[in-house]
Design an enzyme around this catalytic site. Sequence first.
Site, PDB file in Angstrom:
ATOM      1  N   TYR A   1       0.886  -1.242  -0.064  1.00 47.68           N
ATOM      2  CA  TYR A   1       0.002  -0.006  -0.028  1.00 47.68           C
ATOM      3  C   TYR A   1       0.766   1.327   0.171  1.00 47.68           C
ATOM      4  CZ  TYR A   1      -4.129   2.912   1.590  1.00 47.68           C
ATOM      5  OH  TYR A   1      -5.028   3.637   1.578  1.00 47.68           O
TER       6      TYR A   1
ATOM      7  N   ARG B   1      -6.267   9.993 -11.099  1.00 44.43           N
ATOM      8  CA  ARG B   1      -5.522  10.931 -10.104  1.00 44.43           C
ATOM      9  C   ARG B   1      -5.045   9.669  -8.950  1.00 44.43           C
ATOM     10  NH1 ARG B   1      -5.461  10.131  -4.693  1.00 44.43           N
ATOM     11  NH2 ARG B   1      -7.460  10.930  -4.217  1.00 44.43           N
TER      12      ARG B   1
ATOM     13  N   LYS C   1      -5.763  -1.883  -2.264  1.00 44.93           N
ATOM     14  CA  LYS C   1      -6.731  -1.643  -1.245  1.00 44.93           C
ATOM     15  C   LYS C   1      -7.563  -2.784  -0.931  1.00 44.93           C
ATOM     16  CE  LYS C   1      -7.045   2.995  -1.464  1.00 44.93           C
ATOM     17  NZ  LYS C   1      -7.050   3.959  -0.247  1.00 44.93           N
TER      18      LYS C   1
ATOM     19  N   GLU D   1     -12.331   4.869  -6.582  1.00 46.73           N
ATOM     20  CA  GLU D   1     -11.092   5.296  -6.082  1.00 46.73           C
ATOM     21  C   GLU D   1     -10.358   6.061  -6.816  1.00 46.73           C
ATOM     22  OE1 GLU D   1     -10.060   3.964  -2.640  1.00 46.73           O
ATOM     23  OE2 GLU D   1      -8.420   5.314  -3.275  1.00 46.73           O
ATOM     24  N   ASP D   2      -9.596   6.808  -6.459  1.00 46.12           N
ATOM     25  CA  ASP D   2      -8.571   7.718  -7.141  1.00 46.12           C
ATOM     26  C   ASP D   2      -9.224   8.267  -8.441  1.00 46.12           C
ATOM     27  OD1 ASP D   2      -7.187   7.180  -4.884  1.00 46.12           O
ATOM     28  OD2 ASP D   2      -5.498   6.395  -5.784  1.00 46.12           O
TER      29      ASP D   2
ATOM     30  N   ASP E   1     -14.306   6.491  -1.756  1.00 45.51           N
ATOM     31  CA  ASP E   1     -13.260   6.184  -0.784  1.00 45.51           C
ATOM     32  C   ASP E   1     -12.388   7.704  -0.412  1.00 45.51           C
ATOM     33  OD1 ASP E   1     -11.739   4.678   0.921  1.00 45.51           O
ATOM     34  OD2 ASP E   1     -10.009   4.770  -0.452  1.00 45.51           O
ATOM     35  N   ASP E   2     -12.019   8.272  -1.308  1.00 46.70           N
ATOM     36  CA  ASP E   2     -11.167   9.508  -1.177  1.00 46.70           C
ATOM     37  C   ASP E   2     -12.122  10.764  -0.520  1.00 46.70           C
ATOM     38  OD1 ASP E   2      -8.701   8.506  -2.598  1.00 46.70           O
ATOM     39  OD2 ASP E   2     -10.160   8.276  -4.118  1.00 46.70           O
TER      40      ASP E   2
ATOM     41  N   ASN F   1      -0.444  11.555  -0.038  1.00 42.05           N
ATOM     42  CA  ASN F   1       0.245  10.441  -0.267  1.00 42.05           C
ATOM     43  C   ASN F   1       1.034  10.541  -1.553  1.00 42.05           C
ATOM     44  OD1 ASN F   1      -0.431   9.038   1.981  1.00 42.05           O
ATOM     45  ND2 ASN F   1      -2.561   8.788   1.077  1.00 42.05           N
TER      46      ASN F   1
ATOM     47  N   ASN G   1      -5.282   7.419   7.535  1.00 42.36           N
ATOM     48  CA  ASN G   1      -5.541   6.961   6.294  1.00 42.36           C
ATOM     49  C   ASN G   1      -7.021   6.161   5.997  1.00 42.36           C
ATOM     50  OD1 ASN G   1      -5.219   4.932   3.952  1.00 42.36           O
ATOM     51  ND2 ASN G   1      -3.223   6.278   3.917  1.00 42.36           N
TER      52      ASN G   1
HETATM   53  N1  LIG Z   1      -4.802   9.974   3.836  1.00 39.78           N
HETATM   54  C1  LIG Z   1      -5.553   9.561   3.214  1.00 39.78           C
HETATM   55  O1  LIG Z   1      -6.321   8.668   3.497  1.00 39.78           O
HETATM   56  C2  LIG Z   1      -5.968  10.238   1.844  1.00 39.78           C
HETATM   57  C3  LIG Z   1      -4.863  11.114   1.153  1.00 39.78           C
HETATM   58  N2  LIG Z   1      -5.337  11.458   0.053  1.00 39.78           N
HETATM   59  C4  LIG Z   1      -4.260  12.405  -0.850  1.00 39.78           C
HETATM   60  O2  LIG Z   1      -4.923  13.841  -0.859  1.00 39.78           O
HETATM   61  C5  LIG Z   1      -4.357  14.309  -1.956  1.00 39.78           C
HETATM   62  C6  LIG Z   1      -5.142  14.909  -2.698  1.00 39.78           C
HETATM   63  O3  LIG Z   1      -6.424  14.044  -3.434  1.00 39.78           O
HETATM   64  P1  LIG Z   1      -7.546  14.677  -4.080  1.00 39.78           P
HETATM   65  O4  LIG Z   1      -8.111  15.526  -3.128  1.00 39.78           O
HETATM   66  O5  LIG Z   1      -8.237  13.587  -4.338  1.00 39.78           O
HETATM   67  O6  LIG Z   1      -6.903  15.255  -5.434  1.00 39.78           O
HETATM   68  P2  LIG Z   1      -7.582  16.375  -6.155  1.00 39.78           P
HETATM   69  O7  LIG Z   1      -6.597  16.371  -7.444  1.00 39.78           O
HETATM   70  O8  LIG Z   1      -8.842  16.187  -6.454  1.00 39.78           O
HETATM   71  O9  LIG Z   1      -7.279  17.894  -5.459  1.00 39.78           O
HETATM   72  C7  LIG Z   1      -5.962  18.299  -5.072  1.00 39.78           C
HETATM   73  C8  LIG Z   1      -6.115  19.749  -4.633  1.00 39.78           C
HETATM   74  O10 LIG Z   1      -5.017  20.169  -4.197  1.00 39.78           O
HETATM   75  C9  LIG Z   1      -4.773  21.523  -4.483  1.00 39.78           C
HETATM   76  N3  LIG Z   1      -3.218  21.754  -4.897  1.00 39.78           N
HETATM   77  C10 LIG Z   1      -2.573  21.330  -5.782  1.00 39.78           C
HETATM   78  N4  LIG Z   1      -1.265  22.046  -5.742  1.00 39.78           N
HETATM   79  C11 LIG Z   1      -1.449  22.763  -4.578  1.00 39.78           C
HETATM   80  C12 LIG Z   1      -0.546  23.413  -3.743  1.00 39.78           C
HETATM   81  N5  LIG Z   1       0.920  23.662  -4.268  1.00 39.78           N
HETATM   82  N6  LIG Z   1      -0.925  24.182  -2.739  1.00 39.78           N
HETATM   83  C13 LIG Z   1      -2.251  24.298  -2.404  1.00 39.78           C
HETATM   84  N7  LIG Z   1      -3.102  23.590  -3.161  1.00 39.78           N
HETATM   85  C14 LIG Z   1      -2.544  22.749  -4.011  1.00 39.78           C
HETATM   86  C15 LIG Z   1      -5.319  21.315  -6.010  1.00 39.78           C
HETATM   87  O11 LIG Z   1      -5.612  22.864  -6.588  1.00 39.78           O
HETATM   88  C16 LIG Z   1      -6.618  20.695  -5.754  1.00 39.78           C
HETATM   89  O12 LIG Z   1      -7.654  21.523  -4.955  1.00 39.78           O
HETATM   90  C17 LIG Z   1      -3.613  13.124  -2.825  1.00 39.78           C
HETATM   91  O13 LIG Z   1      -2.214  13.421  -2.429  1.00 39.78           O
HETATM   92  C18 LIG Z   1      -4.201  11.894  -2.097  1.00 39.78           C
HETATM   93  O14 LIG Z   1      -3.122  10.868  -1.917  1.00 39.78           O
HETATM   94  C19 LIG Z   1      -6.623  11.286  -0.465  1.00 39.78           C
HETATM   95  C20 LIG Z   1      -7.332  10.208  -0.380  1.00 39.78           C
HETATM   96  C21 LIG Z   1      -7.089   9.635   0.917  1.00 39.78           C
HETATM   97  C1  LIG Z   2      -5.281   6.802   0.603  1.00 36.71           C
HETATM   98  C2  LIG Z   2      -5.887   7.176  -0.581  1.00 36.71           C
HETATM   99  O1  LIG Z   2      -6.850   6.716  -0.739  1.00 36.71           O
HETATM  100  C3  LIG Z   2      -5.288   8.252  -1.570  1.00 36.71           C
HETATM  101  O2  LIG Z   2      -4.089   8.690  -1.139  1.00 36.71           O
HETATM  102  O3  LIG Z   2      -5.806   8.296  -2.493  1.00 36.71           O
HETATM  103 MG   LIG Z   3      -7.364   7.156  -2.948  1.00 36.38          MG
END
Ligand SMILES: NC(=O)C1=CN([C@@H]2O[C@H](COP(=O)(O)OP(=O)(O)OC[C@H]3O[C@@H](n4cnc5c(N)ncnc54)[C@H](O)[C@@H]3O)[C@@H](O)[C@H]2O)C=CC1
Ligand SMILES: CC(=O)C(=O)O
Ligand SMILES: [Mg+2]
Length: 608
Positions: free
Chosen positions: A155, A208, A226, A297-298, A320-321, A464, A508
């Site tokens: 993962y 994504r 997952k 997912e993603d 999930d996200d 991540n 997470n």
């Molecule tokens: N810890 C966890 O369980 C999870 C973590 N994530 C992580 O969250 C991150 C974002 O995922 P999503 O929202 O689905 O992506 P997304 O592409 O939908 O959104 C990303 C957002 O970040 C903004 N962004 C990009 N560069 C930036 C910067 N330099 N400064 C400020 N904002 C910036 C974009 O404009 C957008 O609003 C990914 O890295 C993903 O791995 C996502 C789901 C679960």
């Molecule tokens: C953990 C997860 O779902 C993500 O980073 O997109």
């Molecule tokens: Mg995800």
Amino acid sequence: MTWWNICRNAKQSTKYSQLLSIFSTEDYIVQYVPKRRSHFISTEDAFGRQDSQQEKPKPSVYRTRHRGMEVIQDPFTNRGAAFSWDERERLGIRGLVPPKVQSFDVQAERVLSRVDALHDPLNKYDFLVSLLDRNETLFYRVLTDHFQKIAPIIYTPTVGLASQKSQVIFRRPRGMYFSKYDRGCMNTMVYNWPQDQVDVIVVTDGSRILGLGDLGANGIQIPIGKLALYVAGGGIDPRRVLPVVLDVGTNNEALRKDPWYLGIAEPRITGDEYFRFVDEFMEAVYSRWPQVMVQFEDFANPVAYPLLEMYRDKYLCFNDDIQSTGSIALASILASLRVRGLATKDIVKERIVCMGAGSAGLGVCETIIQCMETEGLRSHQAYRQFWLLDDKGLLGRGRVGLTPTQARFVRDDLQDGSSLEEVVRIVKPTILLGLSGAGGVFTETAIREMAKHVEKPVIFPLSNPVDHAECTASQAIEWTDGRAIFASGSPFDDVEYQGKIYPINQCNNVYNFPGMGLAVTACRISHITDDMFQAAARRISSLSGEDKERLFLPLSDLRKVSLQVATAVAEVAYEEGLATAEPPRKMTLHQYLLSHMWQPQYAPLVPL
Ligand SMILES: NC(=O)C1=CN([C@@H]2O[C@H](COP(=O)(O)OP(=O)(O)OC[C@H]3O[C@@H](n4cnc5c(N)ncnc54)[C@H](O)[C@@H]3O)[C@@H](O)[C@H]2O)C=CC1
Ligand SMILES: CC(=O)C(=O)O
Ligand SMILES: [Mg+2]
């Protein structure tokens, strides 16, 4: 060089084992096409009396139609050198395996030592996935018993690397691929999958992947990872999971130009054409498996919310996200209140700055808002507790081009595009969330400024994989003089700072979805609601371990956590009238859910 020389040369032995496992996996695809399916018989009374995860239920028998080599070649029946003499006789495999009957414990030990001997994370990933292809039970035993060590390989963070290099490490397919050239055929294609019963599908369109952007069909590694966690953490039967990639093309030019890329090397289809494609897929899977749960997912933000809105009432599905991440982030915040000596109702006073206004950022903030509303705030008051920034800075006065969900967070009292440092100085946040996918954007200036105004700054860089985290654990601890409450999306080690060890938490969505899957399959839940995610969050936040400085139980206790999440979700489902299967009269809900958890044990093999 001979095989023997390769074997004798320590450095080359890795290559030897890789060659051998290529031989023993890809060849099967060509040579072995299973004609008959194995049949799993569960014995309900073997489980019901168990009340704790420590007491592992006895394995039920596994009845199989396979004989001879087929038994060894099927990863569900294979057990390497651990077949008992009775099984060797019963199934015609005497002489086909080494004479020594190796114990399951020794096998697991051997796998672990092989993992330790490899230094490159991608080699570790490759080794473990090839084990999954050969012997599922052993793979899940090792993953379940050594979750903290193995999960970061299959993962985040390593799965990110594996997704980027998917075309290089490809050995044998796992899961299903639906491409734009399959339009019109999906309702028949679903019958190519060999299992009549599928409980959980994790599907991505690869647009994504973690914080790594568009990885097209390479994104399949994420559903695979997952679903391994569904099995290891939630006890979902490994025969009943299906990883899927929707290959609608990719806008990643480097991948399109790569001759090894295994997806459709064309730009993505968009708009109505895209939504019709996904619609055909959803109709196809629900026509074959009407009770399956689909996890989105993603998916990139422009399609993630619309797909969720289109399907959440129509099918048994969730994103999930957006939703699971919302739930675990809320759980982490509720737990941080406890660590700070505050009560759940105090959430209404939190000032929250979130870097990232995409699917995850919005999902998290909306989930926290639902909780604030339950704790007494009106909706418009709750939104006032948030400041969201994206790649253009603060969502402020005059910002245009936002989605309806983003528009609800616009701050008319502040300049659009303000930087994180400016926002932190003005707002004095108590909580800083990172869901931007942009590594290092929590600057030292911003965090030191935050720490001036709050006794225990809550700092959650949740992006991540690891190098996309908004700051590292040691930076957060150091810049706050050891006062930060820290959680990250990918794992960081505990931090030693000025002679003291600071506990680091992982926030997470893996804390959430395996338990959701367990509740849904065991209780036959028909729809997934926001209340279920709220209940899961509250339950997880209440699971503090011995170390009161930690937010909740570590991931090594994921089975325990999943059982609790499943219980909380099922309770809501019964209240909402959305669950059709109930525990037998003499069983508690907890026992019933436990009885549904698949255990990574060798059940005695019996011919069918
Ligand atoms: N810890 C966890 O369980 C999870 C973590 N994530 C992580 O969250 C991150 C974002 O995922 P999503 O929202 O689905 O992506 P997304 O592409 O939908 O959104 C990303 C957002 O970040 C903004 N962004 C990009 N560069 C930036 C910067 N330099 N400064 C400020 N904002 C910036 C974009 O404009 C957008 O609003 C990914 O890295 C993903 O791995 C996502 C789901 C679960
Ligand atoms: C953990 C997860 O779902 C993500 O980073 O997109
Ligand atoms: Mg995800």
